[in-house]
Design an enzyme around this catalytic site. Structure first.
Site, mmCIF file in Angstrom:
data_model
loop_
_atom_site.group_PDB
_atom_site.id
_atom_site.type_symbol
_atom_site.label_atom_id
_atom_site.label_comp_id
_atom_site.label_asym_id
_atom_site.label_seq_id
_atom_site.Cartn_x
_atom_site.Cartn_y
_atom_site.Cartn_z
ATOM 1 N NE ARG A 159 36.561 30.699 -34.295
ATOM 2 C CZ ARG A 159 35.325 31.067 -35.271
ATOM 3 N NH1 ARG A 159 35.394 31.853 -36.222
ATOM 4 N NH2 ARG A 159 34.070 30.710 -34.945
ATOM 5 N NE ARG A 180 32.675 43.476 -38.891
ATOM 6 C CZ ARG A 180 32.092 42.421 -39.315
ATOM 7 N NH1 ARG A 180 31.096 42.380 -39.952
ATOM 8 N NH2 ARG A 180 32.510 41.119 -38.864
ATOM 9 C CB THR A 240 48.052 36.219 -43.658
ATOM 10 O OG1 THR A 240 47.453 36.868 -42.281
ATOM 11 C CG2 THR A 240 49.380 36.178 -43.290
ATOM 12 N NE ARG A 242 39.885 34.982 -49.604
ATOM 13 C CZ ARG A 242 40.425 34.079 -48.836
ATOM 14 N NH1 ARG A 242 41.850 34.039 -48.320
ATOM 15 N NH2 ARG A 242 39.800 33.067 -48.802
ATOM 16 C CD GLU A 271 45.803 34.484 -53.877
ATOM 17 O OE1 GLU A 271 45.831 35.133 -52.924
ATOM 18 O OE2 GLU A 271 45.807 33.238 -53.569
ATOM 19 C CG HIS A 289 46.190 31.897 -50.667
ATOM 20 N ND1 HIS A 289 45.481 32.357 -51.119
ATOM 21 C CD2 HIS A 289 45.983 31.414 -49.446
ATOM 22 C CE1 HIS A 289 44.322 32.159 -50.247
ATOM 23 N NE2 HIS A 289 44.464 31.748 -49.135
#
Ligand code: 8YV
Length: 327
Positions: A159, A180, A240, A242, A271, A289
């Site tokens: 999305r 994928r 944006t 991980r 983080e 983040h």
């Protein structure tokens, strides 16, 4: 009437969400908003019917082991669930759900903002102004790179990747993607997106590479030293997703030897620690983040959490239930 569900929230959520939670459930709030340690999380899962954690809570096998018999659902406030051991939860018949979709547009906005910031040197320009260093226009000052006609390679076309593709298309970028699974032809046409089966083949052709895939064992250090070296020296990396998807030390090394022109990052491998090699570099834009940090997103995420809990309470399968990875 049966007893209300004991729902423990590990962090402060927007007022409207907390109020609704208290109307619907026996909700326990974290009023001072401290990040819970392992012992506190273990105590929470021991007495809750539903735990509502966030990315700052590590819900590993040890925490799940401490769950009481009444824990039925871990309703994560957030889309990414790499901080939750879903397999360990499934072994205890505890459902895990997340909040997909509701933060896709905001996250795509942040990816687009980072692309603009890095390619058009927005933070450098703003810093120059706030330091009072603007000495007047010159033909060669602060030259960035044109977005229009440049190639964007999106890694992970869910999305968020698709929402970014729509924005990038409007900016005149040529959209490419690696995923994928290939999207259906109609969607590919709508997004104007070209599929690359091989990430290694796509990387050397892109001006901007944006990471939009989840963190899983398969995507850990996906952008390794070897793959970063495949990128063009004048290309930039946007993350944006991980931090763990990038080998951060290899990224710093690539920037140091100018094998990469810049980076725009919202997430970090360790983080909240940030690799010092990324800080205070003009070609690197760092965000804390905050890609999904809009009032609307947080409220929608809260509503999604409530929907998952209510559906379970009503005896149905939560709509955002996640399945454990195949053994
Ligand atoms: C959230 C995120 O704010 O949803 C995600 O996966 O990365 C963030 O945007 C955070 O995870 C909340 O738990």
């Amino acid at each position: 009437m049966s007893a209300r569900l004991k729902v423990i929230l590990t962090r402060r959520l927007p007022d409207s969400v907390e109020t609704r939670m208290r109307e619907l459930f026996d909700a326990e709030l974290n009023l001072d908003d401290h990040a819970m340690g392992k012992d506190e999380l273990k105590a929470a899962v021991a007495r809750a019917d539903v735990l509502v954690p966030t990315i700052t809570d590590v819900i590993d096998a040890e925490v799940i082991e401490a769950a009481g018999d009444r824990l039925r659902l871990i309703a994560n406030f957030g889309a990414g669930v790499d901080h939750i051991d879903i397999a360990a939860a499934a072994a205890r018949k505890i459902i895990v759900s997340n909040t997909p979709g509701v933060l896709a547009e905001d996250t795509a906005d942040m990816a687009m903002a980072l692309i603009l910031a890095v390619r058009r040197r927005l933070i450098e320009g703003a810093a120059l102004m706030s330091q009072g260093d603007f000495a007047g226009w010159t033909p060669t000052a602060m030259l960035g790179r044109r977005l229009w006609g440049s190639r964007l390679g999106i890694v992970g076309m869910g999305r968020i990747g698709q929402a970014l593709a729509r924005r990038a298309k409007a900016f005149g970028m040529q959209v490419h993607y690696h995923n994928r699974h290939r999207l259906n032809v109609g969607l590919e046409e709508e997004l104007g997106a070209t599929y690359w089966d091989s990430l290694e083949a796509m990387l050397p052709r892109m001006d901007v590479v944006s990471l939009n895939c989840p963190a899983t064992p398969e995507t850990y250090h996906l952008m390794s030293a070897e793959r970063l070296a495949l990128m063009k020296p004048d290309a930039v990396l946007i993350n944006t997703a991980r931090g763990e998807v990038v080998d951060e030390a290899a990224l710093v090394a690539a920037l140091d030897r100018r094998a990469l022109a810049g980076a725009g990052l919202d997430v970090y491998e360790h983080e909240p620690a940030v690799n010092p090699g990324l800080v205070n570099r003009p070609e690197v834009v760092l965000m804390p983040h905050m890609a999904s940090a809009t009032q609307e997103s947080r409220e929608d995420m809260g509503e999604r959490v409530i929907l998952n809990i209510k559906t379970l309470e009503n005896g149905h399968r939560p709509p955002d239930r996640l399945l454990p990875p195949m053994a």
